[in-house]
Design a protein around this motif. Structure first.
Motif, PDB file in Angstrom:
ATOM      1  N   ASP A 144       0.833  -1.209   0.000  1.00 10.18           N
ATOM      2  CA  ASP A 144       0.000   0.000   0.000  1.00 10.18           C
ATOM      3  C   ASP A 144       0.863   1.252   0.000  1.00 10.18           C
ATOM      4  OD1 ASP A 144      -2.133  -1.689   0.107  1.00 10.18           O
ATOM      5  OD2 ASP A 144      -2.636  -1.302   2.212  1.00 10.18           O
ATOM      6  N   VAL A 145       1.906   1.256   0.836  1.00 13.36           N
ATOM      7  CA  VAL A 145       2.800   2.411   0.889  1.00 13.36           C
ATOM      8  C   VAL A 145       3.527   2.573  -0.450  1.00 13.36           C
ATOM      9  CG1 VAL A 145       4.776   3.440   2.063  1.00 13.36           C
ATOM     10  CG2 VAL A 145       3.082   2.162   3.376  1.00 13.36           C
ATOM     11  N   GLN A 146       3.974   1.465  -1.017  1.00 14.99           N
ATOM     12  CA  GLN A 146       4.655   1.523  -2.315  1.00 14.99           C
ATOM     13  C   GLN A 146       3.731   2.067  -3.398  1.00 14.99           C
ATOM     14  OE1 GLN A 146       5.897  -2.755  -2.011  1.00 14.99           O
ATOM     15  NE2 GLN A 146       7.855  -1.978  -2.775  1.00 14.99           N
ATOM     16  N   ALA A 147       2.482   1.618  -3.397  1.00 15.30           N
ATOM     17  CA  ALA A 147       1.529   2.081  -4.412  1.00 15.30           C
ATOM     18  C   ALA A 147       1.222   3.566  -4.241  1.00 15.30           C
ATOM     19  CB  ALA A 147       0.242   1.263  -4.322  1.00 15.30           C
ATOM     20  N   ASP A 148       1.053   4.014  -2.995  1.00 14.16           N
ATOM     21  CA  ASP A 148       0.798   5.438  -2.749  1.00 14.16           C
ATOM     22  C   ASP A 148       1.977   6.285  -3.212  1.00 14.16           C
ATOM     23  OD1 ASP A 148      -1.626   4.759  -1.667  1.00 14.16           O
ATOM     24  OD2 ASP A 148      -0.980   4.951   0.431  1.00 14.16           O
ATOM     25  N   ALA A 174       6.384  10.404  -4.772  1.00 13.85           N
ATOM     26  CA  ALA A 174       7.162  10.757  -3.578  1.00 13.85           C
ATOM     27  C   ALA A 174       8.139   9.643  -3.228  1.00 13.85           C
ATOM     28  CB  ALA A 174       6.230  11.005  -2.396  1.00 13.85           C
ATOM     29  N   PRO A 175       9.319   9.990  -2.713  1.00 13.84           N
ATOM     30  CA  PRO A 175      10.273   8.963  -2.280  1.00 13.84           C
ATOM     31  C   PRO A 175       9.810   8.295  -0.987  1.00 13.84           C
ATOM     32  CG  PRO A 175      11.072  11.129  -1.694  1.00 13.84           C
ATOM     33  CD  PRO A 175       9.828  11.360  -2.493  1.00 13.84           C
ATOM     34  N   ILE A 176      10.366   7.124  -0.716  1.00 16.37           N
ATOM     35  CA  ILE A 176      10.086   6.417   0.532  1.00 16.37           C
ATOM     36  C   ILE A 176      11.365   6.373   1.356  1.00 16.37           C
ATOM     37  CG2 ILE A 176       9.385   4.246   1.602  1.00 16.37           C
ATOM     38  CD1 ILE A 176       7.842   3.571  -0.909  1.00 16.37           C
ATOM     39  N   VAL A 177      11.269   6.824   2.594  1.00 19.37           N
ATOM     40  CA  VAL A 177      12.371   6.714   3.540  1.00 19.37           C
ATOM     41  C   VAL A 177      12.034   5.603   4.525  1.00 19.37           C
ATOM     42  CG1 VAL A 177      13.648   7.846   5.406  1.00 19.37           C
ATOM     43  CG2 VAL A 177      13.065   9.118   3.322  1.00 19.37           C
ATOM     44  N   VAL A 178      12.956   4.681   4.709  1.00 19.73           N
ATOM     45  CA  VAL A 178      12.775   3.574   5.641  1.00 19.73           C
ATOM     46  C   VAL A 178      13.682   3.803   6.840  1.00 19.73           C
ATOM     47  CG1 VAL A 178      12.990   1.082   5.977  1.00 19.73           C
ATOM     48  CG2 VAL A 178      12.188   1.990   3.786  1.00 19.73           C
ATOM     49  N   GLY A 179      13.113   3.707   8.030  1.00 22.53           N
ATOM     50  CA  GLY A 179      13.888   3.949   9.239  1.00 22.53           C
ATOM     51  C   GLY A 179      13.763   2.821  10.246  1.00 22.53           C
ATOM     52  N   MET A 180      14.791   2.685  11.062  1.00 25.37           N
ATOM     53  CA  MET A 180      14.756   1.774  12.199  1.00 25.37           C
ATOM     54  C   MET A 180      15.090   2.563  13.455  1.00 25.37           C
ATOM     55  SD  MET A 180      16.320  -1.895  11.017  1.00 25.37           S
ATOM     56  CE  MET A 180      15.622  -2.640  12.503  1.00 25.37           C
ATOM     57  N   GLN A 206      -0.046  10.787   8.410  1.00 23.76           N
ATOM     58  CA  GLN A 206      -0.706  10.062   7.328  1.00 23.76           C
ATOM     59  C   GLN A 206       0.255   9.711   6.191  1.00 23.76           C
ATOM     60  OE1 GLN A 206      -4.151   9.301   7.514  1.00 23.76           O
ATOM     61  NE2 GLN A 206      -3.705   9.936   9.601  1.00 23.76           N
ATOM     62  N   HIS A 207       1.548   9.718   6.472  1.00 27.62           N
ATOM     63  CA  HIS A 207       2.534   9.614   5.399  1.00 27.62           C
ATOM     64  C   HIS A 207       3.312   8.305   5.380  1.00 27.62           C
ATOM     65  CE1 HIS A 207       1.650  13.790   4.676  1.00 27.62           C
ATOM     66  NE2 HIS A 207       2.008  14.089   5.911  1.00 27.62           N
ATOM     67  N   GLY A 208       2.858   7.289   6.093  1.00 29.39           N
ATOM     68  CA  GLY A 208       3.597   6.041   6.079  1.00 29.39           C
ATOM     69  C   GLY A 208       3.032   5.047   7.059  1.00 29.39           C
ATOM     70  N   LEU A 209       3.888   4.247   7.652  1.00 32.69           N
ATOM     71  CA  LEU A 209       3.455   3.269   8.638  1.00 32.69           C
ATOM     72  C   LEU A 209       4.578   3.005   9.631  1.00 32.69           C
ATOM     73  CD1 LEU A 209       4.942   0.360   7.885  1.00 32.69           C
ATOM     74  CD2 LEU A 209       3.178   0.280   6.146  1.00 32.69           C
ATOM     75  N   ALA A 210       4.210   2.430  10.763  1.00 37.33           N
ATOM     76  CA  ALA A 210       5.181   2.077  11.798  1.00 37.33           C
ATOM     77  C   ALA A 210       4.875   0.679  12.295  1.00 37.33           C
ATOM     78  CB  ALA A 210       5.124   3.075  12.955  1.00 37.33           C
ATOM     79  N   ALA A 211       5.925  -0.047  12.685  1.00 32.54           N
ATOM     80  CA  ALA A 211       5.769  -1.420  13.153  1.00 32.54           C
ATOM     81  C   ALA A 211       6.767  -1.687  14.268  1.00 32.54           C
ATOM     82  CB  ALA A 211       5.982  -2.406  12.005  1.00 32.54           C
ATOM     83  N   LEU A 264       8.130   3.646   7.833  1.00 35.76           N
ATOM     84  CA  LEU A 264       8.255   4.126   6.465  1.00 35.76           C
ATOM     85  C   LEU A 264       7.601   5.495   6.389  1.00 35.76           C
ATOM     86  CD1 LEU A 264       8.147   0.850   6.207  1.00 35.76           C
ATOM     87  CD2 LEU A 264       7.857   1.339   3.788  1.00 35.76           C
ATOM     88  N   TYR A 265       8.249   6.401   5.676  1.00 33.82           N
ATOM     89  CA  TYR A 265       7.747   7.768   5.565  1.00 33.82           C
ATOM     90  C   TYR A 265       7.868   8.193   4.106  1.00 33.82           C
ATOM     91  CZ  TYR A 265       7.043  12.691   6.820  1.00 33.82           C
ATOM     92  OH  TYR A 265       6.556  13.965   6.927  1.00 33.82           O
ATOM     93  N   SER A 266       6.775   8.705   3.547  1.00 36.11           N
ATOM     94  CA  SER A 266       6.781   9.054   2.128  1.00 36.11           C
ATOM     95  C   SER A 266       6.051  10.369   1.898  1.00 36.11           C
ATOM     96  CB  SER A 266       6.119   7.940   1.311  1.00 36.11           C
ATOM     97  OG  SER A 266       6.100   8.266  -0.064  1.00 36.11           O
ATOM     98  N   THR A 267       6.819  11.418   1.599  1.00 39.48           N
ATOM     99  CA  THR A 267       6.269  12.709   1.182  1.00 39.48           C
ATOM    100  C   THR A 267       7.193  13.289   0.112  1.00 39.48           C
ATOM    101  OG1 THR A 267       7.466  13.905   2.916  1.00 39.48           O
ATOM    102  CG2 THR A 267       5.195  13.257   3.399  1.00 39.48           C
TER     103      THR A 267
END
Length: 325
Positions: free
Chosen positions: A195-199, A205-211, A246-251, A261-264
């Protein structure tokens, strides 16, 4: 009698529906084929669907309309002004055919434009017998009274299967979430990742992945107890959700390890890392955050490994200087 037999035969497949929309589509098909129902729609309040932000969608929607000249979106905009959906919402259905003159004026016009003269509404009930939806049907000619009983049976069957679907969806959702924080777990992360990839793809918009993890988390548990450790984990989860919005998800993928994941538009790994870190500056504990930009050359596991490497590189030069709780 032949129509009733056909209805019973086809309605046996309804329990195979895995989603509410699938069920209502099957019901609409059977009613159109076996009864003199010229138009219809289902009004239903969602009760169980959570998105990857953890938000519940409890809106009232119109599903599977047929025989109506107005599009679904227009009918949905009028639904709170109907005689079937009242209050917060609550549903009121007579379970009998009535002339359309009994409807509010704007609904009369909708049914007149579709050439309908009679309307009836049958309730969809939850496990506590509370109406949570309505099956609304229209006819051009005078109603057949015995159909009212069959439609009542149909509504009962739909209510039972909807409740089964609700419980199944709740179980699915629980299996994708961390029981302590309510964030996604590993399974949920992989489920909502597309879903995040499709959005991001649709918006460009780029996707930033964080830990992120907690510095000296074992010390917090050993010195202050696991209850305090749980409080820290809950606070991290809430803070990450606020940061992402509203720009990504957290787990939470295990222990004190979190992935987000953060995408704007214009987002960069360092900018996102700084924004997340700032959210934790006033906390009575330390977190370490590593971020990378997800490029086309990287699959998911490569990206996660890169974020993990950045996280531990940060630990190396920060020296874990502060240890507060």
């Amino acid at each position: 009698m032949q129509r009733l037999a056909g209805f019973i035969q086809e309605s046996r497949t309804w329990s195979r529906a895995v989603r509410g929309t699938d069920l209502l589509r099957r019901v609409a098909c059977v009613l159109r084929q076996h009864f003199d129902i010229d138009a219809g729609m289902f009004i239903y309040k969602k009760r169980f669907l959570r998105n990857h932000f953890g938000q519940l969608d409890t809106s009232v929607r119109v599903y599977e309309p047929w025989g109506m000249t107005a599009p679904r979106e227009q009918l949905e905009g009028l639904v709170h002004t109907s005689k079937w959906c009242i209050g917060s919402p609550s549903f009121e259905c007579s379970g009998v055919w009535e002339p359309i003159s009994e409807l509010p004026h704007h609904w009369q016009r909708q049914f007149e434009r579709s050439g309908l003269a009679y309307v009836g509404a049958w309730p969809v009930l939850d496990a506590d017998r509370v109406p949570i939806g309505a099956m609304v049907f229209g006819r051009r000619n005078g109603p057949l009274i015995h159909d009212e009983d069959v439609l009542s049976i149909c509504a009962e069957q739909v209510s039972l299967i909807v409740e089964l679907i609700v419980q199944r969806r709740r179980a699915e959702d629980a299996s994708r979430r961390d029981p302590l924080t309510g964030l996604l777990n590993r399974r949920g992360l992989m489920h909502f990742l597309p879903d995040v990839q499709a959005d991001a793809k649709s918006s460009g918009a780029p996707i930033v992945v964080g830990m992120a993890d907690v510095n000296s988390f074992k010390r917090i548990n050993d010195q202050y107890g696991h209850a305090r450790g749980d409080d820290v984990l809950l606070d991290i989860a809430g803070t990450l959700l606020e940061a992402i919005g509203q720009h990504g998800l957290a787990a939470r993928i295990g222990g004190d390890e979190f992935v987000f994941l953060y995408s704007t538009p214009g987002a960069t790994a360092e900018r996102v890392r700084q924004e997340v870190i700032e959210r934790f500056q006033a906390k009575p504990y330390d977190v370490c955050v590593g971020c990378v930009s997800w490029t086309e050359e990287m699959d998911w596991h490569m990206c996660l490994d890169a974020a993990d490497s950045h996280l531990y590189a940060r630990k190396g030069y920060t020296g874990l200087s502060r240890e507060r709780v």
